[in-house]
Design a protein around this motif. Structure first.
Motif, short mmCIF file in Angstrom:
data_model
loop_
_atom_site.label_atom_id
_atom_site.label_comp_id
_atom_site.label_asym_id
_atom_site.label_seq_id
_atom_site.Cartn_x
_atom_site.Cartn_y
_atom_site.Cartn_z
N LEU A 58 0.83 -1.20 0.00
CA LEU A 58 0.00 0.00 0.00
C LEU A 58 0.86 1.25 0.00
N ALA A 59 0.21 2.37 -0.34
CA ALA A 59 0.79 3.69 -0.15
C ALA A 59 -0.11 4.45 0.80
N ARG A 60 0.48 5.34 1.61
CA ARG A 60 -0.29 6.19 2.50
C ARG A 60 0.11 7.65 2.30
N GLY A 61 -0.86 8.46 1.86
CA GLY A 61 -0.62 9.89 1.71
C GLY A 61 0.33 10.22 0.58
N ASN A 62 0.42 11.49 0.28
CA ASN A 62 1.42 11.96 -0.69
C ASN A 62 2.07 13.26 -0.23
N ASP A 63 2.27 13.34 1.10
CA ASP A 63 2.96 14.49 1.66
C ASP A 63 4.45 14.40 1.38
N ARG A 64 5.07 15.54 1.27
CA ARG A 64 6.53 15.57 1.12
C ARG A 64 7.18 15.22 2.46
N ALA A 102 -2.33 1.82 -12.44
CA ALA A 102 -3.36 0.79 -12.57
C ALA A 102 -4.52 1.19 -11.67
N GLU A 103 -5.71 1.18 -12.22
CA GLU A 103 -6.87 1.63 -11.45
C GLU A 103 -7.39 0.50 -10.57
N THR A 104 -7.01 0.56 -9.31
CA THR A 104 -7.42 -0.40 -8.30
C THR A 104 -7.86 0.41 -7.07
N GLU A 105 -7.86 -0.23 -5.89
CA GLU A 105 -8.14 0.51 -4.66
C GLU A 105 -6.92 1.29 -4.18
N PHE A 106 -5.81 1.22 -4.92
CA PHE A 106 -4.55 1.81 -4.49
C PHE A 106 -4.71 3.28 -4.09
N SER A 107 -5.29 4.08 -4.97
CA SER A 107 -5.41 5.52 -4.68
C SER A 107 -6.44 5.81 -3.61
N VAL A 108 -7.50 4.99 -3.54
CA VAL A 108 -8.49 5.16 -2.47
C VAL A 108 -7.83 4.94 -1.11
N VAL A 109 -6.99 3.91 -1.03
CA VAL A 109 -6.26 3.64 0.21
C VAL A 109 -5.27 4.76 0.50
N ARG A 110 -4.56 5.17 -0.52
CA ARG A 110 -3.56 6.23 -0.35
C ARG A 110 -4.19 7.49 0.22
N PHE A 111 -5.39 7.84 -0.30
CA PHE A 111 -6.06 9.07 0.12
C PHE A 111 -7.13 8.82 1.17
N ARG A 112 -7.01 7.70 1.87
CA ARG A 112 -7.85 7.37 3.02
C ARG A 112 -9.36 7.47 2.73
N GLY A 113 -9.75 6.86 1.60
CA GLY A 113 -11.16 6.77 1.28
C GLY A 113 -11.72 7.93 0.49
N ASP A 114 -10.91 8.91 0.14
CA ASP A 114 -11.38 10.06 -0.66
C ASP A 114 -11.50 9.62 -2.12
N SER A 115 -12.69 9.16 -2.51
CA SER A 115 -12.87 8.57 -3.84
C SER A 115 -12.74 9.62 -4.95
#
Length: 257
Positions: free
Chosen positions: A95-101, A191-204
């Motif tokens: 998983l990835a979490r967030g995209n803060d610097r 790849a369009e999966t749940e990856f970005s949803v998880v990264r952005f903590r449910g912000d679809s």
């Protein structure tokens, strides 16, 4: 000639959705027996039902798995061993979490990514390696990312973990030389999966924007690449396989309409 997977036992971590679920479906279509693990057991059950509905004779066993918990990993490996000799391991959990610097990022997010993407992969790999080495054969597929090849701002630790997956896999290739055990790293682009949803903590909405204006890879696209690597003859090791959407040329390079 492609390897026949009928009756071979394949273990997949993170099998409850996305690339893991798509890989399970693809392997079942080739006749493999499946042992799937993930934290969300109810989602795993949905995947199991979908596979059995599409492939009537499929053998699919599910078990809870948290790769950040050594006891959970050990219990999962014991459960898999009860199903027979594991010939295929797909380390998909990650998983990835967030995209803060880095200057603003949370250390908790760093720990979660490192523990899942690196330590979790190591835990699971070490548990299944002895059996493969003893049998002088097996295939391990590690899910990396193009982020491990080309880091980007806001993803420093995620990129570092995926670079680590690549380095670990290459080290394993040297360590396992002569054992007959193959190691492959598959590194997808967007790849369009749940990856970005998880990264952005449910912000679809934020997650959907990542894929706006171009056609990303699907989980099935990546699954087909994984199964291609697995089904090569035993003397062939696809050590590294990188795939992008046609509309992506790098981690920050997209053609959007």
């Amino acid at each position: 000639m492609a390897m026949d997977l009928k009756g071979r036992l394949a273990v997949i971590t993170g099998g409850s959705a996305g690339i893991g679920a798509a890989t399970a479906m693809e392997l079942a279509g080739r006749g493999a027996r499946l042992f799937l693990g993930a934290r969300r057991l109810e989602k795993l059950e949905e995947v199991r039902r979908a596979i059995v509905e599409r492939h009537g004779g499929a053998e699919v066993t599910i078990a809870p798995l948290d790769v950040t918990d050594p006891a959970s990993c050990a219990a999962f490996a014991e459960g898999a061993a009860m199903q027979g000799e594991v010939e295929i391991l797909v380390n998909n959990a990650g998983l990835a979490r967030g995209n803060d610097r880095v200057v603003d990022a949370s250390e908790g997010d760093w720990r979660e990514m490192i523990d899942t993407n690196l330590l979790g992969l190591l835990r699971i790999t070490r548990l299944f390696l002895p059996g493969m080495i003893a049998r002088k054969g097996g295939t391990i597929v590690q899910l990396g990312s193009v982020a491990g090849l080309e880091p980007y701002p806001g993803g420093a630790v995620y990129c570092a973990t995926k670079a680590g997956v690549r380095a670990l896999s290459k080290s394993l290739r040297h360590e396992l030389l002569g054992t007959g055990v193959r190691v492959c790293t598959v590194e997808p682009g967007a790849a369009e999966t749940e990856f970005s949803v998880v990264r952005f903590r449910g912000d679809s909405d934020r997650a959907k924007a990542v894929y706006k204006g171009y056609e990303p890879l699907t989980p099935e696209d990546v699954a087909e690449a994984i199964v291609f690597a697995i089904t090569r003859p035993p003397h062939v090791d696809i050590e590294e396989l990188v795939l992008f959407p046609t509309a992506q040329a790098g981690t920050m390079a997209f053609h959007r309409s």
